[in-house]
Design an enzyme around this catalytic site. Structure first.
Site: not given
Length: 373
Positions: A90-94, A212, A262, A300, A302, A305, A331
């Site tokens: 990501d750009s770092g903006g958040f 946003g 994400d 599950c 995984c 589990c 998990h």
């Protein structure tokens, strides 16, 4: 290099393949978040075993420590973190805009105090692109401003800055082996979201993101906003919903045409003793699991589990063993990756609506039951 093949649709839900220099990403897809160039408590080998095809790293954090130039000297982010599959930064903006009193926004960028040592730092569209180029991710993000979604006056100003900065990011990009995505802003206001989607679409990025959202607005506002934006964004390019990762939001997002998600949620919940399932969340610290021989989820597949009981996991948690976070993270990540794969299969065989209805109905029933208890 960054072609998006749209393979099938079921209503607005889409199954596709996005091609990158480090491999193809089959969509819809969930990307585990590796903020500091590591998915917390999980090794790259374990992520490969889970068949994760995309991970996210954070520009803001890696810029402050250890520094993007150091990572570049170490061969780039893929070599640095031992991950040979696609990476998104990501750009770092958040992160910058979440600092509140520690930052000041102007038309050219943002000045802020480092959360690490209090030093003054500066991020601009140009520097955000330079840092991401030094990091070397496959997908990079335009620098944007994420504002309070309910404050129309400020949201409009932030949206206009985001559009201006998106154009600057396009001009600043020098590498042709990274896909730069534009970001749609506009809060929860339909006219602003439509305008932002139109503006970003016209800039012809190889992919587009919706930013946003999942920042305090209602679920209905979020889903309505996704629908509005995806009616405008081009169909032949991937759509990325930033920072969203509950099972119901993945299903509702795919239903409205989202391809990439994400979120830190699966690993964050794991560090707080909580497992994610399609029947709701399970807090393994609960005393009723002390002698429970069953896995978290009998359905599950995984590693957690298949090999460990709820009783053992509770023991690890109570003993403050690090393995608890690892096994729960495995998990939770598996659960979301498997949900994305299942949605893809449902789209390919034309049964997405019935699949989505069943998942959401199950989640609703168990959530309601737990509230009543």
């Amino acid at each position: 290099m960054f072609e998006f093949d749209l393979i099938a649709q079921s209503g607005a839900a889409r199954a596709g393949v996005f091609h990158t220099p480090h491999g193809a990403i089959e969509t819809p897809i969930f990307a585990p978040v590796g903020t500091q160039a590591t998915v917390k408590a999980v090794t790259p080998a374990q992520l490969r075993e889970l068949d994760a095809t995309l991970v996210l790293a954070n520009t803001y954090h890696l810029h402050l420590r250890p520094g993007s130039q150091l990572i570049a000297r170490m061969g780039g982010l893929h070599r640095f973190m031992g991950w040979d599959r696609p990476i998104l930064t990501d750009s770092g903006g958040f992160q910058v805009f979440s600092l509140n009193e520690m930052r000041k926004v102007d038309e050219e960028g943002v000045t802020f105090k480092s959360h690490i040592d209090g030093s003054m730092q500066r991020l601009t569209p140009q520097s955000a692109i330079r840092i991401q180029e030094e990091l070397g991710a496959d997908i990079i993000m335009a620098f944007d401003e994420c504002a309070d979604p309910n404050n129309r006056e400020y949201v409009q100003k932030a949206m206009q800055r985001t559009h201006k900065w998106a154009e600057i990011c396009l001009r600043a990009q020098q590498r042709d082996d990274q896909a730069l995505f534009g970001i749609v802003q506009g809060g929860i206001f339909p006219d602003l979201r439509t305008l932002s989607a139109e503006t970003i679409a016209e800039m012809n990025f190889p992919g587009n993101a919706i930013g946003g959202l999942s920042v305090g607005e209602s679920k209905s506002d979020m889903y309505r906003t996704i629908e509005i934006v995806n009616q405008v964004l081009p169909e032949h390019k991937p759509r990325y919903l930033m920072g969203v990762g509950t099972p119901e939001d993945l299903v509702e997002g795919v239903r409205r045409g989202i391809d990439i998600f994400d979120c830190v949620l699966p690993t964050r919940l794991a560090r707080h003793n909580t497992a994610m399932t399609l029947r709701g969340r399970v807090n393994l610290l609960n005393a009723r699991f002390a002698e429970d021989p069953a896995p978290i989820d009998a359905q599950c597949s995984c590693t957690t589990c298949q090999h460990f009981s709820r009783s053992y996991l509770r023991h690890l948690i109570r003993s403050k063993e690090m393995l608890a976070s690892t096994l729960l993270s495995i998990h939770n990540i598996h659960m979301l990756l498997n949900l994305a794969r299942s949605m893809r299969m449902a789209i390919l065989n034309g049964s997405f609506d019935s699949f989505a209805d069943e998942v959401l109905h199950t989640l609703y029933l168990h959530t309601t039951q737990k509230k009543e208890e």
